[in-house]
Design a protein around this motif. Structure first.
Motif, PDB file in Angstrom:
ATOM      1  N   LYS A  66      32.426  38.090  32.805  1.00  0.00           N
ATOM      2  CA  LYS A  66      33.229  38.008  34.019  1.00  0.00           C
ATOM      3  C   LYS A  66      33.543  39.423  34.498  1.00  0.00           C
ATOM      4  O   LYS A  66      33.946  40.268  33.703  1.00  0.00           O
ATOM      5  N   GLY A  67      33.329  39.666  35.772  1.00  0.00           N
ATOM      6  CA  GLY A  67      33.560  40.996  36.307  1.00  0.00           C
ATOM      7  C   GLY A  67      32.627  42.025  35.716  1.00  0.00           C
ATOM      8  O   GLY A  67      32.999  43.189  35.551  1.00  0.00           O
ATOM      9  N   LEU A  68      31.407  41.603  35.368  1.00  0.00           N
ATOM     10  CA  LEU A  68      30.400  42.461  34.743  1.00  0.00           C
ATOM     11  C   LEU A  68      30.911  43.056  33.431  1.00  0.00           C
ATOM     12  O   LEU A  68      30.636  44.207  33.088  1.00  0.00           O
ATOM     13  N   ASN A  87      28.448  32.300  31.535  1.00  0.00           N
ATOM     14  CA  ASN A  87      28.403  33.344  32.556  1.00  0.00           C
ATOM     15  C   ASN A  87      29.279  32.907  33.724  1.00  0.00           C
ATOM     16  O   ASN A  87      28.949  31.983  34.459  1.00  0.00           O
ATOM     17  N   ASP A  89      30.127  35.047  36.168  1.00  0.00           N
ATOM     18  CA  ASP A  89      29.827  35.918  37.308  1.00  0.00           C
ATOM     19  C   ASP A  89      28.902  35.203  38.296  1.00  0.00           C
ATOM     20  O   ASP A  89      28.268  34.199  37.969  1.00  0.00           O
TER      21      ASP A  89
END
Length: 211
Positions: A66-68, A87, A89
Motif C-alpha cells: 500500500k502506498g508503494l 496488493n 495499490d
C-alpha cells in the motif's frame, strides 16, 4: 556482542479452570538501541534451551502493499507457515527474494491473486519488488511459536510454559546480522528482560559505508 541482563521473576496467582490450577508464565522484554532509545520492529523469541521440540502452530502471516510500501516492514512467523501478499495499490507489483531460506519470484499481479508463500526454513528473508526498487521488507522465520515484535516503546511480552529458554532479539539493522541472546528461566509467574542492540547505519544513509 550479546549483553546479559538479570532476569527477575515474581509470583502470579494461578487461575482455576474446571477445578484445575493453571499457572501463567512469560517474559516482558524491553529493547533499546545503543543510545538507550526504545527500538521498534525488533523480533524477540524464545528457543528451548536444550533443543527440546516445541509446538508447531504455524499461523499464517500477511504482508500487504500500500502506498508503494510493504506493510509491515518486519514480519515474524514460525517455520512452515504461509504468508499472504494482498496488493492494495492501483499498480501491479512483482515480489521476489534472493535469500537462501526462501527464494521465490512472484510475477506481476494486483489485488489478492498472488499465491501465498510457505517459509519452510529458519532465517531471514529480504523481500523486494522488481518494479519499485525502494520497496523492501523483512521476514524472520523462527523454529518456535513463542515470538513477538516490539512496539514504538520498545516493549513486547511473550507467553510460554515454565522452563529454560534462550531469549533472542533481532532487528534488520542489527550490527553483524546475528541476534543478541541471553539465557532465561521461566517459572510460574512473569519475568522481565532487556536488550540494548548495536545497529549499523541504515543503507539509506548516504554517509554509510560498507553496509
Amino acid at each position: 556482542m550479546p549483553r546479559q541482563f538479570l532476569i527477575r521473576s515474581a509470583a502470579l496467582a494461578a487461575c482455576c479452570f474446571s477445578g484445575a490450577a493453571v499457572a501463567a508464565s512469560g517474559v516482558a522484554v524491553h529493547v533499546a538501541d545503543g543510545n538507550g532509545k526504545p527500538l521498534a520492529d525488533v523480533v524477540v523469541y524464545l528457543e528451548a534451551d536444550g533443543g527440546q521440540p516445541l509446538p508447531k502452530l504455524q499461523n499464517a502471516g500477511e504482508i500487504s502493499q500500500k502506498g508503494l510500501k510493504f506493510i509491515p516492514l518486519v514480519t515474524v512467523i514460525q517455520t512452515g507457515s504461509k504468508i499472504y501478499f494482498p496488493n492494495n495499490d492501483k499498480v501491479r507489483h512483482h515480489i521476489y527474494s534472493f535469500s537462501a531460506p526462501h527464494k521465490f519470484d512472484q510475477k506481476l499481479y494486483s489485488g489478492t491473486t498472488a499465491d501465498p508463500q510457505t517459509f519452510d526454513k529458519p532465517g531471514t528473508v529480504v523481500l523486494g519488488c522488481n518494479i519499485h526498487d525502494k520497496m523492501i521488507a523483512y521476514v524472520r522465520v523462527v523454529d518456535t511459536p513463542y515470538f513477538g515484535k516490539t512496539d514504538a516503546s520498545g516493549e513486547v511480552a511473550l507467553d510460554a510454559p515454565p522452563g529454560k529458554y534462550v531469549l533472542k532479539a533481532w532487528h534488520p539493522d542489527i550490527a553483524g546480522g546475528n541476534p543478541s541472546e541471553q539465557a532465561v528461566r521461566l517459572a510460574d509467574g512473569p519475568a522481565s528482560a532487556a536488550f540494548r542492540l548495536s545497529l549499523k547505519r541504515p543503507a539509506s544513509d548516504p554517509d554509510a559505508q560498507g553496509y
